[in-house]
Structure formats: C-alpha cells, structure tokens
Design a protein around this motif. Structure first.
Motif, short mmCIF file in Angstrom:
data_model
loop_
_atom_site.label_atom_id
_atom_site.label_comp_id
_atom_site.label_asym_id
_atom_site.label_seq_id
_atom_site.Cartn_x
_atom_site.Cartn_y
_atom_site.Cartn_z
N LYS A 35 0.86 -0.87 0.07
CA LYS A 35 -0.10 0.17 -0.02
C LYS A 35 1.10 1.16 -0.02
O LYS A 35 0.20 2.30 0.10
N ILE A 36 2.16 0.93 -0.24
CA ILE A 36 2.75 2.25 -0.21
C ILE A 36 2.46 3.12 -1.43
O ILE A 36 2.64 4.60 -1.33
N GLU A 37 2.43 2.98 -2.52
CA GLU A 37 1.81 4.11 -3.68
C GLU A 37 0.76 4.61 -2.74
O GLU A 37 0.06 6.04 -3.14
N GLU A 38 -0.19 3.72 -2.73
CA GLU A 38 -1.30 4.70 -1.45
C GLU A 38 -1.20 5.46 -1.14
O GLU A 38 -2.04 6.31 -0.88
N GLU A 39 -0.79 4.92 0.54
CA GLU A 39 -0.89 5.32 1.72
C GLU A 39 1.01 6.16 2.10
O GLU A 39 1.26 5.05 2.58
N THR A 42 2.25 7.71 5.09
CA THR A 42 0.95 6.79 6.29
C THR A 42 2.35 5.61 6.10
O THR A 42 3.09 4.66 7.33
N GLN A 43 2.60 4.99 5.32
CA GLN A 43 3.00 3.39 5.49
C GLN A 43 4.62 3.56 4.91
O GLN A 43 5.46 2.71 5.75
N THR A 44 5.06 4.57 4.72
CA THR A 44 6.72 4.99 4.36
C THR A 44 6.86 5.23 6.51
O THR A 44 8.41 4.89 7.01
N ASP A 45 6.36 6.22 7.18
CA ASP A 45 6.32 6.31 8.71
C ASP A 45 6.54 4.34 9.39
O ASP A 45 7.18 4.47 9.89
N LYS A 46 4.79 3.66 8.47
CA LYS A 46 5.28 2.84 9.57
C LYS A 46 6.40 1.95 9.16
O LYS A 46 7.46 0.65 9.95
#
Length: 110
Positions: A35-39, A42-46
């Motif tokens: 989901k890194i492209e969609e979010e 959020t996902q890079t921080d996670k």
C-alpha cells in the motif's frame, strides 16, 4: 545481515529487518508494503518505525515520527532509507546467506 545506522540529534539508531519475525511484527503494527503508493506517508512512516523495533524495542511510533522529522531537518535522505528497507524486506523471499546456490525445489505428481 546489513542494517542502516543513522545519527539524529546526537543519538544513534539502527534500522533494519533481521529476521522473518521482525517483518511479522511490522505487519502486526500495520505495515502494508503493497500500500506504499496509495498511503505513501503513512506506510513509509510505519516502515521506518517498525525497522527500529528490532534494535530499539521500546521505541514508540510517536518517537519514531519525531526521529523522522529531526532526521529530515538535519538534511537526511528518507528515500535512501525507505529504498534500503524495502529491498531488505523483499530479500526475505530469497536466501539470507548471500550465497548464490539455489535450493532445488521439485515438482512431483501425486
């Protein structure tokens, strides 16, 4: 196994996924690499946060976000870290020894 070490605000942090268990923990904490492209944020921080947990197990997500902000303020390149961590996760689908010899998988009829 390789890792990344960064210094932020005079403190050193080690980032990486060293076992499959580390990746499972990341998934349980909400990391969805697909989901890194969609979010993106959020996902890079996670990804950043969960990559800290193996070597800094008591760090909170809020603390990790503060580290990211400080890292960027100090001229850090978050893209370099995200690229390394993403590749490291993908490598868990292949050998972790670094050897090129491939284990034979046979298809059989039953």
């Amino acid at each position: 196994m390789k890792a990344i070490q960064i210094e932020v605000d005079g403190k050193e942090y080690v980032l990486g996924f060293f076992t499959r268990k580390d990746i499972k923990v990341a998934e349980k904490k909400g990391l969805k690499i697909n989901k890194i492209e969609e979010e993106m944020f959020t996902q890079t921080d996670k990804l950043f946060y969960t990559s800290l947990l193996a070597k800094q197990p008591t760090i909170t997500e809020s603390e990790a976000e503060e580290i990211i902000e400080k890292f960027l303020e100090e001229g850090g390149d978050l893209k370099e870290i995200i690229s390394f961590l993403s590749e490291q996760m993908a490598n868990f689908m292949s050998s972790q020894t670094g050897k090129n010899k491939k284990k034979i998988v046979k298809q059989i009829d039953l």
